[in-house]
Design an enzyme around this catalytic site. Structure first.
Site, PDB file in Angstrom:
ATOM      1  N   ASN A 160      49.202  34.098  47.215  1.00 61.45           N
ATOM      2  CA  ASN A 160      50.541  34.327  46.652  1.00 61.45           C
ATOM      3  C   ASN A 160      51.203  35.509  47.347  1.00 61.45           C
ATOM      4  O   ASN A 160      50.574  36.512  47.663  1.00 61.45           O
ATOM      5  CB  ASN A 160      50.499  34.505  45.126  1.00 61.45           C
ATOM      6  CG  ASN A 160      49.543  35.571  44.642  1.00 61.45           C
ATOM      7  OD1 ASN A 160      48.516  35.829  45.256  1.00 61.45           O
ATOM      8  ND2 ASN A 160      49.878  36.192  43.529  1.00 61.45           N
ATOM      9  N   GLU A 204      54.456  37.903  46.840  1.00 62.56           N
ATOM     10  CA  GLU A 204      55.514  38.279  45.893  1.00 62.56           C
ATOM     11  C   GLU A 204      56.657  38.995  46.605  1.00 62.56           C
ATOM     12  O   GLU A 204      56.593  39.285  47.801  1.00 62.56           O
ATOM     13  CB  GLU A 204      54.896  39.130  44.781  1.00 62.56           C
ATOM     14  CG  GLU A 204      53.825  38.344  44.027  1.00 62.56           C
ATOM     15  CD  GLU A 204      53.303  39.028  42.798  1.00 62.56           C
ATOM     16  OE1 GLU A 204      53.491  40.259  42.637  1.00 62.56           O
ATOM     17  OE2 GLU A 204      52.691  38.309  41.970  1.00 62.56           O
ATOM     18  N   CYS A 207      53.756  30.980  45.272  1.00 60.70           N
ATOM     19  CA  CYS A 207      52.376  30.805  44.796  1.00 60.70           C
ATOM     20  C   CYS A 207      51.428  30.513  45.961  1.00 60.70           C
ATOM     21  O   CYS A 207      51.830  29.983  47.004  1.00 60.70           O
ATOM     22  CB  CYS A 207      52.293  29.638  43.823  1.00 60.70           C
ATOM     23  SG  CYS A 207      53.111  29.921  42.258  1.00 60.70           S
ATOM     24  N   GLU A 230      49.194  28.174  46.195  1.00 63.38           N
ATOM     25  CA  GLU A 230      49.098  26.743  46.523  1.00 63.38           C
ATOM     26  C   GLU A 230      50.194  26.335  47.497  1.00 63.38           C
ATOM     27  O   GLU A 230      49.961  25.600  48.460  1.00 63.38           O
ATOM     28  CB  GLU A 230      49.223  25.887  45.257  1.00 63.38           C
ATOM     29  CG  GLU A 230      48.120  26.105  44.232  1.00 63.38           C
ATOM     30  CD  GLU A 230      48.464  27.164  43.215  1.00 63.38           C
ATOM     31  OE1 GLU A 230      49.051  28.218  43.580  1.00 63.38           O
ATOM     32  OE2 GLU A 230      48.133  26.968  42.042  1.00 63.38           O
ATOM     33  N   CYS A 245      50.787  25.865  38.747  1.00 64.80           N
ATOM     34  CA  CYS A 245      52.034  25.865  37.969  1.00 64.80           C
ATOM     35  C   CYS A 245      52.814  24.576  38.250  1.00 64.80           C
ATOM     36  O   CYS A 245      52.499  23.812  39.172  1.00 64.80           O
ATOM     37  CB  CYS A 245      52.870  27.090  38.310  1.00 64.80           C
ATOM     38  SG  CYS A 245      53.773  26.946  39.866  1.00 64.80           S
ATOM     39  N   CYS A 280      54.179  24.070  41.809  1.00 66.03           N
ATOM     40  CA  CYS A 280      53.132  23.721  42.789  1.00 66.03           C
ATOM     41  C   CYS A 280      52.664  22.287  42.584  1.00 66.03           C
ATOM     42  O   CYS A 280      52.362  21.588  43.558  1.00 66.03           O
ATOM     43  CB  CYS A 280      51.976  24.703  42.689  1.00 66.03           C
ATOM     44  SG  CYS A 280      52.438  26.343  43.303  1.00 66.03           S
TER      45      CYS A 280
HETATM   46  N1  THU Z   1      50.531  32.172  40.956  1.00 66.02           N
HETATM   47  C1  THU Z   1      49.962  31.427  41.939  1.00 66.02           C
HETATM   48  O1  THU Z   1      49.871  31.862  43.100  1.00 66.02           O
HETATM   49  N2  THU Z   1      49.503  30.194  41.620  1.00 66.02           N
HETATM   50  C2  THU Z   1      49.490  29.666  40.370  1.00 66.02           C
HETATM   51  O2  THU Z   1      49.042  28.549  40.185  1.00 66.02           O
HETATM   52  C3  THU Z   1      50.019  30.454  39.254  1.00 66.02           C
HETATM   53  C4  THU Z   1      50.688  31.719  39.602  1.00 66.02           C
HETATM   54  C5  THU Z   1      51.016  33.518  41.302  1.00 66.02           C
HETATM   55  C6  THU Z   1      52.506  33.684  41.306  1.00 66.02           C
HETATM   56  C7  THU Z   1      52.633  35.166  41.063  1.00 66.02           C
HETATM   57  O3  THU Z   1      52.525  35.845  42.303  1.00 66.02           O
HETATM   58  C8  THU Z   1      51.436  35.523  40.219  1.00 66.02           C
HETATM   59  O4  THU Z   1      50.522  34.442  40.385  1.00 66.02           O
HETATM   60  C9  THU Z   1      51.725  35.705  38.742  1.00 66.02           C
HETATM   61  O5  THU Z   1      52.393  34.614  38.226  1.00 66.02           O
END
Ligand code: THU
Length: 142
Positions: free
Chosen positions: A49, A51, A60, A62, A93, A96
């Site tokens: 991920n 940000e 994310c 994925e 999520c 994704c």
């Molecule tokens: N996140 C993911 O990378 N994958 C998921 O399936 C759920 C959430 C990340 C997004 C964000 O950077 C952090 O987790 C908190 O939501």
């Protein structure tokens, strides 16, 4: 696409997801996620991920892994493994799930975490009745 993969390939995919989480850029959530995808060619691509100070732009793990695979020329996803730093395994999520659907509508989806908790399911179970490429195919006149 097969829902069942040999156990050694699943383990390799899970390991790649765990390793990818180490590069996570998550200064806001501090939630380090890793993902790995097994593509139609048999290769594995990983991602984490990423940000942003403008929170809505966070990507994310994925989607990072899938976009990396597609940018390398892959077009199908057979399996996705996601690692989250949690006690219970979590699922990708909604955004994704939709992106996985584009390239692997019946892909195997494996979730692993910091305990023995894990889940193995398929994308069509996580996103039933998905809207996808098939819905944009030109329809015959009735
Ligand atoms: N996140 C993911 O990378 N994958 C998921 O399936 C759920 C959430 C990340 C997004 C964000 O950077 C952090 O987790 C908190 O939501």
């Amino acid at each position: 696409m097969p829902a069942n993969l040999p156990t050694p390939i699943c383990r390799k995919l899970e390991k790649a997801a765990r390793t990818a989480a180490k590069a996570s850029y998550s200064p806001y959530s501090k939630f380090r996620v890793g993902a790995a995808v097994l593509t139609g060619s048999g290769r594995i691509y990983s991602g984490t991920n990423v940000e942003n100070a403008s929170y809505g732009l966070c990507n994310c793990a994925e989607r990072t892994a899938i976009f990396t695979a597609i940018a390398a020329g892959e077009r199908t996803v057979k399996a996705v493994a996601v690692y989250t730093p949690t006690k219970l395994a979590t699922s990708p999520c909604g955004a994704c799930r939709q992106v996985i659907n584009e390239f692997g509508p019946t892909a195997l989806v494996i979730s692993v975490c910091n305990s023995a908790s894990r889940s193995e399911t398929t994308l069509d179970r996580l996103l039933p009745a998905a809207f996808g490429p098939k819905d944009l195919k030109r329809r015959k006149k009735s």
